[in-house]
Motif scaffolding. Sequence first.
Motif, PDB file in Angstrom:
ATOM      1  N   VAL A  54      11.736   0.418  56.321  1.00 57.66           N
ATOM      2  CA  VAL A  54      12.287   1.775  56.305  1.00 57.66           C
ATOM      3  C   VAL A  54      11.163   2.780  56.546  1.00 57.66           C
ATOM      4  N   ILE A  55      10.032   2.598  55.881  1.00 55.03           N
ATOM      5  CA  ILE A  55       8.890   3.501  56.073  1.00 55.03           C
ATOM      6  C   ILE A  55       8.448   3.484  57.527  1.00 55.03           C
ATOM      7  N   GLU A  56       8.379   2.304  58.129  1.00 55.10           N
ATOM      8  CA  GLU A  56       7.995   2.198  59.535  1.00 55.10           C
ATOM      9  C   GLU A  56       9.012   2.903  60.436  1.00 55.10           C
ATOM     10  N   ALA A  57      10.289   2.749  60.131  1.00 54.08           N
ATOM     11  CA  ALA A  57      11.333   3.373  60.942  1.00 54.08           C
ATOM     12  C   ALA A  57      11.285   4.886  60.846  1.00 54.08           C
ATOM     13  N   VAL A  58      11.034   5.413  59.658  1.00 51.64           N
ATOM     14  CA  VAL A  58      11.009   6.862  59.453  1.00 51.64           C
ATOM     15  C   VAL A  58       9.758   7.482  60.070  1.00 51.64           C
ATOM     16  N   THR A  59       8.597   6.840  59.862  1.00 51.39           N
ATOM     17  CA  THR A  59       7.333   7.432  60.315  1.00 51.39           C
ATOM     18  C   THR A  59       6.962   7.052  61.737  1.00 51.39           C
ATOM     19  N   GLY A  60       7.512   5.937  62.227  1.00 51.82           N
ATOM     20  CA  GLY A  60       7.132   5.473  63.557  1.00 51.82           C
ATOM     21  C   GLY A  60       5.769   4.810  63.565  1.00 51.82           C
ATOM     22  N   GLN A  61       5.231   4.514  62.376  1.00 48.77           N
ATOM     23  CA  GLN A  61       3.921   3.876  62.265  1.00 48.77           C
ATOM     24  C   GLN A  61       4.059   2.549  61.530  1.00 48.77           C
ATOM     25  N   LYS A  62       3.215   1.596  61.889  1.00 48.21           N
ATOM     26  CA  LYS A  62       3.243   0.277  61.274  1.00 48.21           C
ATOM     27  C   LYS A  62       2.596   0.325  59.896  1.00 48.21           C
ATOM     28  N   VAL A  63       3.251  -0.301  58.923  1.00 49.66           N
ATOM     29  CA  VAL A  63       2.654  -0.457  57.599  1.00 49.66           C
ATOM     30  C   VAL A  63       1.797  -1.721  57.663  1.00 49.66           C
ATOM     31  N   PRO A  64       0.491  -1.594  57.428  1.00 45.50           N
ATOM     32  CA  PRO A  64      -0.395  -2.747  57.606  1.00 45.50           C
ATOM     33  C   PRO A  64      -0.263  -3.780  56.489  1.00 45.50           C
ATOM     34  N   ASP A  65      -0.539  -5.024  56.851  1.00 44.39           N
ATOM     35  CA  ASP A  65      -0.680  -6.133  55.900  1.00 44.39           C
ATOM     36  C   ASP A  65       0.533  -6.384  55.024  1.00 44.39           C
ATOM     37  N   ILE A  66       1.721  -6.387  55.611  1.00 46.19           N
ATOM     38  CA  ILE A  66       2.931  -6.692  54.864  1.00 46.19           C
ATOM     39  C   ILE A  66       3.215  -8.193  54.951  1.00 46.19           C
ATOM     40  N   ASN A  67       3.409  -8.811  53.806  1.00 41.32           N
ATOM     41  CA  ASN A  67       3.816 -10.208  53.760  1.00 41.32           C
ATOM     42  C   ASN A  67       5.330 -10.223  53.978  1.00 41.32           C
ATOM     43  N   LYS A  68       5.771 -10.638  55.148  1.00 38.58           N
ATOM     44  CA  LYS A  68       7.190 -10.564  55.511  1.00 38.58           C
ATOM     45  C   LYS A  68       8.062 -11.575  54.764  1.00 38.58           C
ATOM     46  N   LYS A  69       7.450 -12.588  54.160  1.00 36.22           N
ATOM     47  CA  LYS A  69       8.215 -13.598  53.416  1.00 36.22           C
ATOM     48  C   LYS A  69       7.520 -13.919  52.091  1.00 36.22           C
ATOM     49  N   PRO A  70       7.503 -12.960  51.171  1.00 30.45           N
ATOM     50  CA  PRO A  70       6.842 -13.230  49.885  1.00 30.45           C
ATOM     51  C   PRO A  70       7.612 -14.296  49.096  1.00 30.45           C
ATOM     52  N   LYS A  71       6.855 -15.198  48.471  1.00 30.14           N
ATOM     53  CA  LYS A  71       7.481 -16.296  47.737  1.00 30.14           C
ATOM     54  C   LYS A  71       7.517 -16.053  46.232  1.00 30.14           C
ATOM     55  N   ASN A  72       6.715 -15.122  45.754  1.00 27.63           N
ATOM     56  CA  ASN A  72       6.697 -14.841  44.315  1.00 27.63           C
ATOM     57  C   ASN A  72       6.358 -13.371  44.091  1.00 27.63           C
ATOM     58  N   SER A  73       6.444 -12.941  42.844  1.00 23.77           N
ATOM     59  CA  SER A  73       6.243 -11.523  42.536  1.00 23.77           C
ATOM     60  C   SER A  73       4.821 -11.058  42.837  1.00 23.77           C
ATOM     61  N   THR A  74       3.842 -11.944  42.733  1.00 25.72           N
ATOM     62  CA  THR A  74       2.464 -11.565  43.059  1.00 25.72           C
ATOM     63  C   THR A  74       2.352 -11.211  44.528  1.00 25.72           C
ATOM     64  N   GLN A  75       2.976 -11.989  45.393  1.00 27.75           N
ATOM     65  CA  GLN A  75       2.935 -11.705  46.827  1.00 27.75           C
ATOM     66  C   GLN A  75       3.730 -10.449  47.175  1.00 27.75           C
ATOM     67  N   MET A  76       4.722 -10.121  46.368  1.00 32.35           N
ATOM     68  CA  MET A  76       5.520  -8.928  46.629  1.00 32.35           C
ATOM     69  C   MET A  76       4.738  -7.640  46.422  1.00 32.35           C
ATOM     70  N   VAL A  77       3.759  -7.640  45.561  1.00 32.11           N
ATOM     71  CA  VAL A  77       3.006  -6.425  45.257  1.00 32.11           C
ATOM     72  C   VAL A  77       1.615  -6.421  45.881  1.00 32.11           C
ATOM     73  N   SER A  78       1.210  -7.519  46.518  1.00 32.59           N
ATOM     74  CA  SER A  78      -0.103  -7.554  47.134  1.00 32.59           C
ATOM     75  C   SER A  78       0.052  -7.497  48.656  1.00 32.59           C
ATOM     76  N   THR A  79      -1.058  -7.190  49.315  1.00 35.00           N
ATOM     77  CA  THR A  79      -1.027  -7.183  50.765  1.00 35.00           C
ATOM     78  C   THR A  79      -1.114  -8.627  51.253  1.00 35.00           C
ATOM     79  N   ARG A  80      -0.850  -8.834  52.508  1.00 36.23           N
ATOM     80  CA  ARG A  80      -0.871 -10.182  53.076  1.00 36.23           C
ATOM     81  C   ARG A  80      -2.242 -10.827  52.890  1.00 36.23           C
ATOM     82  N   ASP A  81      -3.320 -10.082  53.103  1.00 33.09           N
ATOM     83  CA  ASP A  81      -4.664 -10.617  52.978  1.00 33.09           C
ATOM     84  C   ASP A  81      -4.997 -11.026  51.545  1.00 33.09           C
ATOM     85  N   GLU A  82      -4.508 -10.267  50.559  1.00 31.45           N
ATOM     86  CA  GLU A  82      -4.797 -10.577  49.161  1.00 31.45           C
ATOM     87  C   GLU A  82      -4.071 -11.825  48.696  1.00 31.45           C
TER      88      GLU A  82
END
Length: 95
Positions: free
Chosen positions: A65-93
């Motif tokens: 939604v943020i990307e759609a509204v701003t037209g900018q990519k949100v960096p380092d999003i884990n598109k398939k988080p498997k647990n709550s830790t991955q949901m709140v951290s960036t893909r690299d973390e």
Amino acid sequence: MACIRAAQSDGSTDDLHKVHQNKNPKSITQIYTDWANHYLDKSRSRRHIHDLQADVTDGVVLAEVIEAVTGQKVPDINKKPKNSTQMVSTRDESL
């Protein structure tokens, strides 16, 4: 909340807010859900929000939604988080 008054042809005013209340207004959650879905549709996303609170829990839809509204990519999003830790951290973390 602001109250809008419209002038009538006879010079009186009508409280549009009260008129709107009689038509079963949408909840604020439904308004934001519709708003988010509008931008997801506009960006041709395959995702659709049904339950705002549940659907944005993992952060993936929220990032879209943020990307759609701003037209900018949100960096380092884990598109398939498997647990709550991955949901709140960036893909690299989460690696």
